[in-house]
Structures are given as C-alpha cells and as structure tokens.
Enzyme design. Sequence first.
Site, PDB file in Angstrom:
ATOM      1  N   LYS A   1      -2.431   0.222 -24.810  1.00  0.00           N
ATOM      2  CA  LYS A   1      -2.873   0.052 -26.203  1.00  0.00           C
ATOM      3  C   LYS A   1      -1.633   0.159 -27.109  1.00  0.00           C
ATOM      4  CE  LYS A   1      -7.627   1.518 -25.337  1.00  0.00           C
ATOM      5  NZ  LYS A   1      -7.803   2.337 -24.131  1.00  0.00           N
TER       6      LYS A   1
ATOM      7  N   THR B   1      -4.461   5.735 -21.759  1.00  0.00           N
ATOM      8  CA  THR B   1      -4.183   4.427 -21.176  1.00  0.00           C
ATOM      9  C   THR B   1      -2.774   4.040 -21.614  1.00  0.00           C
ATOM     10  OG1 THR B   1      -5.353   3.511 -23.068  1.00  0.00           O
ATOM     11  CG2 THR B   1      -6.524   3.520 -20.971  1.00  0.00           C
TER      12      THR B   1
ATOM     13  N   TYR C   1       0.847  -1.203   0.000  1.00  0.00           N
ATOM     14  CA  TYR C   1       0.000   0.000   0.000  1.00  0.00           C
ATOM     15  C   TYR C   1       0.873   1.240   0.000  1.00  0.00           C
ATOM     16  CZ  TYR C   1      -4.896  -1.208   0.227  1.00  0.00           C
ATOM     17  OH  TYR C   1      -6.157  -1.600  -0.100  1.00  0.00           O
TER      18      TYR C   1
ATOM     19  N   ASP D   1      -7.691  13.187 -25.014  1.00  0.00           N
ATOM     20  CA  ASP D   1      -7.641  11.779 -24.598  1.00  0.00           C
ATOM     21  C   ASP D   1      -6.962  11.020 -25.733  1.00  0.00           C
ATOM     22  OD1 ASP D   1      -8.077   9.110 -24.123  1.00  0.00           O
ATOM     23  OD2 ASP D   1     -10.129   9.366 -23.403  1.00  0.00           O
TER      24      ASP D   1
ATOM     25  N   ARG E   1      -1.920  -2.448 -18.122  1.00  0.00           N
ATOM     26  CA  ARG E   1      -3.251  -1.824 -18.059  1.00  0.00           C
ATOM     27  C   ARG E   1      -3.207  -0.674 -17.078  1.00  0.00           C
ATOM     28  NH1 ARG E   1      -6.656  -5.175 -20.991  1.00  0.00           N
ATOM     29  NH2 ARG E   1      -8.283  -3.627 -20.842  1.00  0.00           N
TER      30      ARG E   1
ATOM     31  N   GLU F   1      -0.676   4.803  -0.388  1.00  0.00           N
ATOM     32  CA  GLU F   1      -1.524   5.984  -0.610  1.00  0.00           C
ATOM     33  C   GLU F   1      -0.719   7.269  -0.473  1.00  0.00           C
ATOM     34  OE1 GLU F   1      -3.455   3.428   1.015  1.00  0.00           O
ATOM     35  OE2 GLU F   1      -5.575   4.057   0.869  1.00  0.00           O
TER      36      GLU F   1
HETATM   37  N1  DSN Z   1     -12.328  -0.328 -24.603  1.00  0.00           N
HETATM   38  C1  DSN Z   1     -11.400   0.583 -25.209  1.00  0.00           C
HETATM   39  C2  DSN Z   1     -11.326   0.374 -26.675  1.00  0.00           C
HETATM   40  O1  DSN Z   1     -11.459  -0.742 -27.100  1.00  0.00           O
HETATM   41  O2  DSN Z   1     -11.129   1.312 -27.423  1.00  0.00           O
HETATM   42  C3  DSN Z   1     -11.675   1.987 -24.864  1.00  0.00           C
HETATM   43  O3  DSN Z   1     -11.759   2.112 -23.489  1.00  0.00           O
END
Ligand code: DSN
Length: 427
Positions: free
Chosen positions: A236, A233, A61, A207, A242, A63
């Site tokens: 990707k 994120t 932890y 974003d 993640r 925080e």
């Molecule tokens: N689920 C993601 C995507 O596939 O683009 C977006 O959050």
Amino acid sequence: MVAEEFEAAFHRPLSEVDPEVARLINGDLRRQQEQLVLIPSENYASPAVLAAFGSVLQNKYAEGYPGRRYYNGCEFMDAIESLAIERAKQLFGAEHANVQPHSGSQANVATFLALLEPGDRIVAMRLDHGGHLSHGLATNIAGRLYDVAFYGVDRETGRIDLDEVADLVRRHRPKLIIVGGSAYPRTIDFAPWREIADSVGAYLLADIAHIAGMVAAGIHPSPVPYADVVTMTTHKTLRGPRGAIILCRQELAERIDRAVFPGLQGGPFMNAIAARAVCFREAMQPEFKAYQRQIVANAKALAQALMERGLKLVSGGTDNHLMLVDLTDRKISGRLAADRLEEAGIIVNRNTIPYDPRSPFVTSGLRPGTPAVTTRGMRESEMVQIADWIVQAIQKKTGEEGRRRIREEVRRLCEKFPIYPELDYLR
Ligand code: DSN
C-alpha cells in the site's frame, strides 16, 4: 514432438504463448496508465520491485527459515530472506521480523495463532467504522474462533474515543487488543493504547497496513515501541510487493515464526520476499520520505478541495493518505458514485461510513486516497483539478456525455505523468 520443438516452445514470449492473457495484462497496464487510481490501498510498485517479484525465485521452495530449511538448494534463499529480515528490522526499529506472510490477513491470523487459544477475547475496531475483516468479522476466521467486542468512532467527531475503548476493555477483558484499520483518516498515537492494554494485561497488536509507508518514513507515529506485535501489508503506502510482514518483540519471535510456518503457511513466496527486500531498501532513501510527505500533502489538498466544493468528509478532513466522503446528505449511494467516477476514468472504492444507513455492498461513502497519484508525480494543483472532476462526475446532470469528456481530460492529465512507459506485454 521432438525435443528441439519442445524446448523452443518453452522459450517463446508470453505474447506468443498466450496472446489472450498478454492482451488482458496489457489492457490493465493501459488502464493503470490512463486512469486516476485513487484507491488508497493501491499503488504502483517500482520497476525494481516488479523485477524481483517476477524473477526466477518464484521457482524455489524454501519451507523453514534462513539456516533451517526443509529443502536443499537454499543458499541464495537464505541470503535473500536474511536481507529482507534485517532491512525490515532496521527500517522500523523492530527486534524481530517475519517476512513470509502471503497477505495482511495471513499476518493477522498468524498473530492470533501465536498469542491466543480458540475462545479467547479480542477487542478490535468495527469493520464498518474503518476496521478490517480479519480483525474479527463474524464470517471471518477471527470472528468464528474468538470472542470479539468492537469499538467504533464517535458519531459527531468521526474519531476513536479512547475513553470508550478503555471502558470496553475493562468490561470485555480481552487477551488481545487490535489498533489500526483500513479506513481511518486520522493519526493514531499508539502510547495510550499500550496503557489501555496494560490495564488488563492484554497483548497489543497494531495493524499498520495502510500507514506503513508513513511510519517507515517517520512522518506518522510508530507503534513499534508500544505494540507487542505489528502487522502490515507491503504493497500500500509502502509501495512494495503484495504480501505482508510481522514485527514483534524478541520474546515473541519464536511463537510468531512457528505460527506463520508451519502453523499457517507452507512454502514462502521467495520472489515476494526478494521484492520486499528491495522495497525496504527503497524506503530507506531520502526520496521515500519526500514521497510520503507528498502523499499526505496531496491528501490534505484533495480533502480541502472536496469540502470547498460541498462534499462532507468523515471527521472533517484527513491526517494521512485517505479520506472518507460521506454521501448521506445526497441522493447518491457510494456504489453509484464509484461507478460514475469509473465512467469518468477515476477509480475509487465505495466504502461504508460510520453509522452508514446503507448496506456494505451499496454504502454511503467513498474512500479516495493519494498514494498512487503521488507516485506518478502529481501535486496539490492536480488534486484541486481531480476534486473538480469528482464533484462533476458523481452528479446525475453531468450525464454519460459529460463523464466521457472528463475521462478524456483525465487521460490527458495522466499522459503528463507517465507510469511504466517502458512496459508492453504484447511485445
Ligand atoms: N483491501 C484492503 C483495503 O483496500 O484497504 C484491506 O485489506
């Protein structure tokens, strides 16, 4: 039970402790190895990223933030998070980075918490034109807390019409404008968005979840010089663990940090933060730039081959890692097409296309993308082969037998581009 037995039980491997879960994990490992993953938001994280993500840091932890923790024993946590922060700032040229958000949606909601009051106005891209649910869908927390007006893409060109956005912004007078989404196949130039935001004194949030890898590699324009806040994120195109990060100007740093913790989250996932640090280091290497270039080259090759075989693409092609196949001129829905492709060992997600006559659960589109197959080492010639299989597999006349045959050919291609050959959860 005596203490020795208790300790021995603790140290048994997964395959012994829980063979059922081990078998299921291994099942998906084999699926990832034997199928073509064309979901543009999925990728194969490197073994180095997986090692950090699966490390003992998950036990701790922490925080708070480096040097300001609410728990003791954070010496190594501070070093790890500081490293992740500094690397994120360096990689994207940002003044401040928060590396704690558990997901892209959390990063966006934290940004809203930092900048807005309930009832404030937002302008964002429609989900069914390529936006994201956390940008203000009525049933999402953003849609419930804020007054959101949406822009979309032009029916003919499939592209965002900046004049339409500017007009909507003039009428709606938002406090926040969101640019970016999850199904937009074209380059976004962020400079005019700054001008539009300034025309009404709005904040600009970019974003870049989908295009983060390309932005990091410098082959897609960066929003950092123009946006007040940038969220993304890390799993990707960036190919990390993640979760998500937030970049912002120094003057917003304290508000963003307080919104993430304690505003929205408790303990950060330190294993994910360490894996993020590894991912940022990987993204600074020259081979990462080459990888991102190849993602785009592969996407262009796949798009071209699909169009040559008669499939229609929204906006007539792609500039990035994904494309939107428009099936409205065919009898098949996106859902049925994606199911047939899965039978053939090709994993692609159905997606609404702009002005889709079908429901979001059924849809008239597919959203193939190339980050994962590019990680395996596939190139343009494999994309042409994949396009052939896609076109055959979605046709009714190909039948179950035909799709089984394609699945076998897919498996053979995948064998030539091995991924995680050293992994086995049944050992
Ligand atoms: N689920 C993601 C995507 O596939 O683009 C977006 O959050």
